[in-house]
Design a protein around this motif. Structure first.
Motif, PDB file in Angstrom:
ATOM      1  N   SER A 193       2.092   2.216   6.023  1.00  0.00           N
ATOM      2  CA  SER A 193       2.526   2.884   4.789  1.00  0.00           C
ATOM      3  C   SER A 193       2.111   4.346   4.758  1.00  0.00           C
ATOM      4  O   SER A 193       2.790   5.168   4.135  1.00  0.00           O
ATOM      5  N   ARG A 194       1.021   4.670   5.428  1.00  0.00           N
ATOM      6  CA  ARG A 194       0.624   6.084   5.533  1.00  0.00           C
ATOM      7  C   ARG A 194       1.688   6.872   6.292  1.00  0.00           C
ATOM      8  O   ARG A 194       2.052   7.987   5.910  1.00  0.00           O
ATOM      9  N   HIS A 195       2.198   6.288   7.371  1.00  0.00           N
ATOM     10  CA  HIS A 195       3.285   6.926   8.121  1.00  0.00           C
ATOM     11  C   HIS A 195       4.533   7.087   7.248  1.00  0.00           C
ATOM     12  O   HIS A 195       5.217   8.115   7.299  1.00  0.00           O
ATOM     13  N   VAL A 196       4.831   6.059   6.446  1.00  0.00           N
ATOM     14  CA  VAL A 196       6.005   6.106   5.571  1.00  0.00           C
ATOM     15  C   VAL A 196       5.853   7.216   4.537  1.00  0.00           C
ATOM     16  O   VAL A 196       6.798   7.982   4.281  1.00  0.00           O
ATOM     17  N   TYR A 197       4.657   7.316   3.958  1.00  0.00           N
ATOM     18  CA  TYR A 197       4.418   8.355   2.950  1.00  0.00           C
ATOM     19  C   TYR A 197       4.579   9.745   3.568  1.00  0.00           C
ATOM     20  O   TYR A 197       5.181  10.644   2.954  1.00  0.00           O
ATOM     21  N   ILE A 198       4.073   9.931   4.766  1.00  0.00           N
ATOM     22  CA  ILE A 198       4.220  11.214   5.465  1.00  0.00           C
ATOM     23  C   ILE A 198       5.701  11.526   5.663  1.00  0.00           C
ATOM     24  O   ILE A 198       6.145  12.664   5.437  1.00  0.00           O
ATOM     25  N   TYR A 226       0.818  -1.218   0.000  1.00  0.00           N
ATOM     26  CA  TYR A 226       0.000   0.000   0.000  1.00  0.00           C
ATOM     27  C   TYR A 226       0.857   1.277   0.000  1.00  0.00           C
ATOM     28  O   TYR A 226       1.941   1.294   0.571  1.00  0.00           O
ATOM     29  N   PHE A 227       0.322   2.273  -0.674  1.00  0.00           N
ATOM     30  CA  PHE A 227       0.937   3.593  -0.841  1.00  0.00           C
ATOM     31  C   PHE A 227       2.140   3.584  -1.789  1.00  0.00           C
ATOM     32  O   PHE A 227       2.638   4.646  -2.148  1.00  0.00           O
ATOM     33  N   GLU A 228       2.614   2.393  -2.197  1.00  0.00           N
ATOM     34  CA  GLU A 228       3.692   2.385  -3.177  1.00  0.00           C
ATOM     35  C   GLU A 228       3.203   2.929  -4.522  1.00  0.00           C
ATOM     36  O   GLU A 228       3.967   3.534  -5.270  1.00  0.00           O
ATOM     37  N   ASP A 229       1.913   2.748  -4.815  1.00  0.00           N
ATOM     38  CA  ASP A 229       1.348   3.296  -6.047  1.00  0.00           C
ATOM     39  C   ASP A 229       1.203   4.819  -5.962  1.00  0.00           C
ATOM     40  O   ASP A 229       1.430   5.531  -6.946  1.00  0.00           O
TER      41      ASP A 229
END
Length: 323
Positions: free
Chosen positions: A243-248, A193-196
């Motif tokens: 993944s939300r934390h990673v994106y942030i 998730y969030f890799e896209d």
């Protein structure tokens, strides 16, 4: 070679079979190769599938290293001028690939996809926006869509043959190999998730648009490749949060991160913790039981984040390499 279709599989053998049948039965004028990357499925079925589909290029990954890592492995072994990353729980319709090839270079597209239908014949949501400080919270995201409905409707015209979202679901992503190399492939900070979202962020930073063409479509059994039992559901749902934390961490300012990370952590532990407690008296509601596993996943994740000073999931290959 015109096109390499890359499919990442993990225990999705039944839906993968349907996907491969739909791809291999196409009568296309294009020169296509099909690559399946197996992320060390626990069900030992790869040998039989290699015999059943001898024209497919089968790759064994070194472990269940996540979607981004599997896609990158497939791309590294692809010889096509274009790449089409496709979920195993999809079925490809005729004309899709030819249409992609026809419009991609002509319209100077960065990342291309099409409409995706589900079991009910309705379309999956495709007018997707990049996360910001408000959109990382589901309820605030809903409020924004409500209050900006007119503005969003004007931007995403339903009658138009093209839609220009901020990002496109990784279930079906078409990109030239040249552009894929330009943005330095999929980011393996994300296990799932969030890799896209990240991929589309990088393509748009290079002034190339993400486009959904409405002239063709494919079938997508949403969640058919990942959510097969309560424990698997808990892992995949908790990975969305991680993944939300990673994106942030990757895209938000340092000042925003100072309050967003602790606020998200508090919100997630409270909401999932309450649902986990409710699952005991309401034991007859099977869906609630997922929250018990999910709460444990999040507790372990946040403890690891504080200890290792990184928001990466411990399943991420980049987390492993950083140790």
């Amino acid at each position: 070679m015109d096109l390499s279709i890359v499919i990442v599989n993990y225990n999705s053998w039944s839906v993968l079979s349907n996907c491969l049948e739909s791809v291999l039965s196409l009568k296309s004028i294009l020169n296509i190769e099909v690559i399946v990357v197996d992320n060390q499925s626990t069900k030992n079925m790869m040998a039989s599938y290699e015999l059943k589909y001898p024209t497919v290029k089968w790759l064994r990954n070194s472990g269940n290293n996540g979607f981004a890592n599997g896609c990158n492995l497939g791309a590294a072994n692809a010889v096509g001028d274009n790449l089409f990353f496709l979920n195993p729980d999809t079925k490809l319709n005729s004309g899709v690939l030819e249409h992609f090839i026809k419009i991609y270079d002509k319209e100077n597209i960065g990342i291309l996809s099409c409409l995706q239908t589900n079991n009910n014949g309705t379309f999956h949501k495709y007018n997707l926006l990049f996360p910001n400080s408000l959109r990382v919270f589901g309820i605030l995201r809903s409020f924004e869509r409500f209050f900006k409905k007119k503005q969003l409707t004007q931007h995403f015209k339903e009658t138009a043959t093209r839609s220009y979202p901020d990002w496109i679901s990784g279930s079906a992503i078409f990109i030239s190999k040249q552009n894929f190399e330009l943005i330095d492939k999929w980011n393996e900070d994300y296990w799932m998730y969030f890799e896209d979202v990240d991929l589309c962020k990088k393509i748009q930073e290079n002034n190339l648009p993400c486009v959904v063409t409405k002239e063709v479509s494919l079938f997508h059994l949403h969640g058919g490749a990942s959510r097969v039992n309560p424990k698997t559901k808990a892992i995949t749902k908790s990975e969305v949060i991680k993944s939300r934390h990673v994106y942030i961490s990757n895209y938000f300012s340092a000042n925003s991160q100072k309050w967003l990370h602790p606020l998200l952590m508090t919100n997630n532990l409270l909401s999932v913790g309450i649902l986990s407690l409710l699952s005991f008296p309401l034991f007859f509601l099977k869906k609630l039981q997922v929250n018990r596993y999910k709460f444990l996943e999040l507790c372990n994740y946040y403890a690891s984040a504080l200890k290792n000073k990184t928001w990466l999931s411990n399943r991420s290959t980049n987390f492993k390499f950083s140790k």
